[in-house]
Design an enzyme around this catalytic site. Structure first.
Site, PDB file in Angstrom:
ATOM      1  N   SER A  63       0.791  -1.234   0.000  1.00 10.48           N
ATOM      2  CA  SER A  63       0.000   0.000   0.000  1.00 10.48           C
ATOM      3  C   SER A  63       0.820   1.279   0.000  1.00 10.48           C
ATOM      4  O   SER A  63       0.257   2.353  -0.168  1.00 10.48           O
ATOM      5  CB  SER A  63      -0.960   0.015   1.186  1.00 10.48           C
ATOM      6  OG  SER A  63      -2.016  -0.852   0.897  1.00 10.48           O
ATOM      7  N   LYS A  66       0.271   3.403  -2.957  1.00  6.83           N
ATOM      8  CA  LYS A  66      -0.916   4.264  -3.116  1.00  6.83           C
ATOM      9  C   LYS A  66      -0.545   5.753  -3.114  1.00  6.83           C
ATOM     10  O   LYS A  66      -1.253   6.574  -3.692  1.00  6.83           O
ATOM     11  CB  LYS A  66      -1.926   3.958  -1.999  1.00  6.83           C
ATOM     12  CG  LYS A  66      -2.509   2.533  -2.095  1.00  6.83           C
ATOM     13  CD  LYS A  66      -3.315   2.185  -0.854  1.00  6.83           C
ATOM     14  CE  LYS A  66      -3.872   0.759  -0.937  1.00  6.83           C
ATOM     15  NZ  LYS A  66      -4.516   0.329   0.323  1.00  6.83           N
ATOM     16  N   TYR A 190      -4.371  -2.549  -9.879  1.00 13.36           N
ATOM     17  CA  TYR A 190      -4.188  -2.383  -8.426  1.00 13.36           C
ATOM     18  C   TYR A 190      -3.265  -3.458  -7.843  1.00 13.36           C
ATOM     19  O   TYR A 190      -2.321  -3.151  -7.098  1.00 13.36           O
ATOM     20  CB  TYR A 190      -5.569  -2.397  -7.741  1.00 13.36           C
ATOM     21  CG  TYR A 190      -5.469  -2.392  -6.236  1.00 13.36           C
ATOM     22  CD1 TYR A 190      -5.048  -1.262  -5.555  1.00 13.36           C
ATOM     23  CD2 TYR A 190      -5.763  -3.539  -5.495  1.00 13.36           C
ATOM     24  CE1 TYR A 190      -4.921  -1.260  -4.176  1.00 13.36           C
ATOM     25  CE2 TYR A 190      -5.645  -3.550  -4.120  1.00 13.36           C
ATOM     26  CZ  TYR A 190      -5.221  -2.413  -3.466  1.00 13.36           C
ATOM     27  OH  TYR A 190      -5.095  -2.421  -2.098  1.00 13.36           O
ATOM     28  N   TYR A 241      -4.441   3.731   8.010  1.00 17.48           N
ATOM     29  CA  TYR A 241      -5.788   3.187   8.212  1.00 17.48           C
ATOM     30  C   TYR A 241      -6.328   3.645   9.566  1.00 17.48           C
ATOM     31  O   TYR A 241      -6.183   4.802   9.941  1.00 17.48           O
ATOM     32  CB  TYR A 241      -5.790   1.645   8.087  1.00 17.48           C
ATOM     33  CG  TYR A 241      -5.101   1.184   6.836  1.00 17.48           C
ATOM     34  CD1 TYR A 241      -5.585   1.585   5.598  1.00 17.48           C
ATOM     35  CD2 TYR A 241      -3.965   0.389   6.869  1.00 17.48           C
ATOM     36  CE1 TYR A 241      -4.966   1.184   4.427  1.00 17.48           C
ATOM     37  CE2 TYR A 241      -3.342  -0.022   5.711  1.00 17.48           C
ATOM     38  CZ  TYR A 241      -3.838   0.390   4.496  1.00 17.48           C
ATOM     39  OH  TYR A 241      -3.221   0.004   3.349  1.00 17.48           O
ATOM     40  N   VAL A 259       1.216  -3.686   3.864  1.00 17.95           N
ATOM     41  CA  VAL A 259       1.220  -4.978   4.557  1.00 17.95           C
ATOM     42  C   VAL A 259       2.480  -5.795   4.281  1.00 17.95           C
ATOM     43  O   VAL A 259       2.689  -6.835   4.905  1.00 17.95           O
ATOM     44  CB  VAL A 259      -0.028  -5.854   4.260  1.00 17.95           C
ATOM     45  CG1 VAL A 259      -1.284  -5.248   4.845  1.00 17.95           C
ATOM     46  CG2 VAL A 259      -0.177  -6.142   2.793  1.00 17.95           C
TER      47      VAL A 259
HETATM   48  N1  GLU Z   1      -2.463  -5.307  -1.771  1.00 18.66           N
HETATM   49  C1  GLU Z   1      -2.929  -5.198  -0.422  1.00 18.66           C
HETATM   50  C2  GLU Z   1      -4.424  -5.387  -0.369  1.00 18.66           C
HETATM   51  O1  GLU Z   1      -5.116  -4.755  -1.107  1.00 18.66           O
HETATM   52  C3  GLU Z   1      -2.515  -3.872   0.121  1.00 18.66           C
HETATM   53  C4  GLU Z   1      -2.906  -3.677   1.557  1.00 18.66           C
HETATM   54  C5  GLU Z   1      -1.886  -2.910   2.350  1.00 18.66           C
HETATM   55  O2  GLU Z   1      -0.707  -2.894   2.042  1.00 18.66           O
HETATM   56  O3  GLU Z   1      -2.297  -2.320   3.355  1.00 18.66           O
HETATM   57  O4  GLU Z   1      -4.933  -6.161   0.376  1.00 18.66           O
END
Ligand code: GLU
Length: 306
Positions: A63, A66, A190, A241, A259
């Site tokens: 993430s 992003k 994505y 988050y 993650v």
């Molecule tokens: N590719 C992961 C998902 O969409 C990214 C989540 C993350 O890194 O927080 O579940």
């Protein structure tokens, strides 16, 4: 400031905690990463770089990507992006579905999964997924000044096979007309952007424009100073988050986690800092990485709060 000495101090503070937490296993290809890895890199606005531990080893940035797709999407569609995605912290986990129904398919912010899927969809419009991913990869190589950066296809495939929640989010938003391309194509973009494989050194260098009023260390402009400020604001309020408030309290710098165990932090006017340690805490953020950023911020005195 002696950044080498600060990083040594950080290592002393966190060494007992390396390996803490749980490696993400919902993406099978990530489950096999050694939880004892730990790396950190600080890229300064004068072009310097200071490193610690496994700072040169590539990992799945997940993430953290992003931040960069948001930067590209704002360049592509400008402020119009905010009609399709909000700018408020969600207070919910990264893959939460509940809020979307109340808010009619408009995700709270571009850093929760639903929001990042909308951002990927804006980048895809008018292109094939291959072209969009080529654009994302060239951008990353350009801002990191490193042509060796790649997307790990095995990680992308692994997530594609198990990404049922993300598929649910994308289909749900499609029903509200907030996904404009075929869902499989948008998800393909994505999952592959999340599978970007980068080291702490590459990530810190890539994030430096956000610490440097939108410019690379070479002086080349990536975004305006105002846009860099706004992306930093979103990282601070939404980058972790439902633990974004806690991260701001503990670290006091804009940050984005993934993650894969990576965190990118921005110290405006000073540096971009990347840390990687794969064990995650209960909120899905790097456990030792968060401790390391907290120690770094305390030792350097860098904070946006004075
Ligand atoms: N590719 C992961 C998902 O969409 C990214 C989540 C993350 O890194 O927080 O579940």
């Amino acid at each position: 400031m002696d950044l080498e000495a600060i990083l040594d101090g950080v290592f002393g503070d966190v060494s007992d905690h390396i390996g803490e937490g749980k490696v993400a296993d919902y993406i099978p290809a990530l489950a096999k990463i050694d939880p004892r890895k730990f790396g950190m890199a600080v890229a300064t606005v004068d072009g310097g770089i200071v490193t610690l531990g496994d700072a040169g080893e590539p990992f799945s940035i997940q993430s953290v990507s992003k931040v960069f797709t948001l930067t590209l999407a704002l360049g592509r569609v400008g402020e119009g992006l905010w009609k399709r995605v909000g700018r408020e912290p969600s207070g919910t986990p990264f893959n939460s579905i509940v809020q979307l129904e109340h808010e009619h398919g408009i995700p709270r912010n571009p850093f929760i999964n639903a929001g990042a899927i909308v951002v990927a969809d804006t980048l895809l419009s008018g292109h094939e997924p291959r072209e969009t991913l080529g654009e994302v990869l060239s951008f990353m190589r350009h801002i990191a000044g490193d042509e060796t950066i790649v997307i790990d296809r095995e990680v992308a495939r692994s997530e594609q096979q198990t990404g049922f929640r993300n598929a649910a989010l994308a289909n749900y938003m499609f029903a509200f007309s907030n996904i404009h391309n075929p869902v499989e194509k948008t998800l393909g973009v994505y999952f592959h952007q999340c599978a970007l494989s980068m080291s702490c050194v590459q990530l810190a260098r890539a994030g430096l424009f956000l610490a440097n009023r939108g410019r690379l260390a070479s002086g080349h402009s990536v975004v305006s100073a105002e846009r860099a400020r706004r992306i930093n604001a979103l990282m601070l309020t939404c980058g972790h988050y439902d633990a974004s408030g806690d991260f701001a309290f503990r670290v006091g710098l804009p940050g984005k986690s993934g993650v894969g165990g990576g965190i990118l932090c921005i110290a405006p006017g000073k540096a971009a800092i990347a840390v990687w340690s794969p064990g995650l805490n209960a909120n899905g953020n790097s456990a030792a990485g968060t401790r390391a950023m907290e120690s770094f911020a305390r030792r350097s005195g860098w904070s946006i709060f004075g």
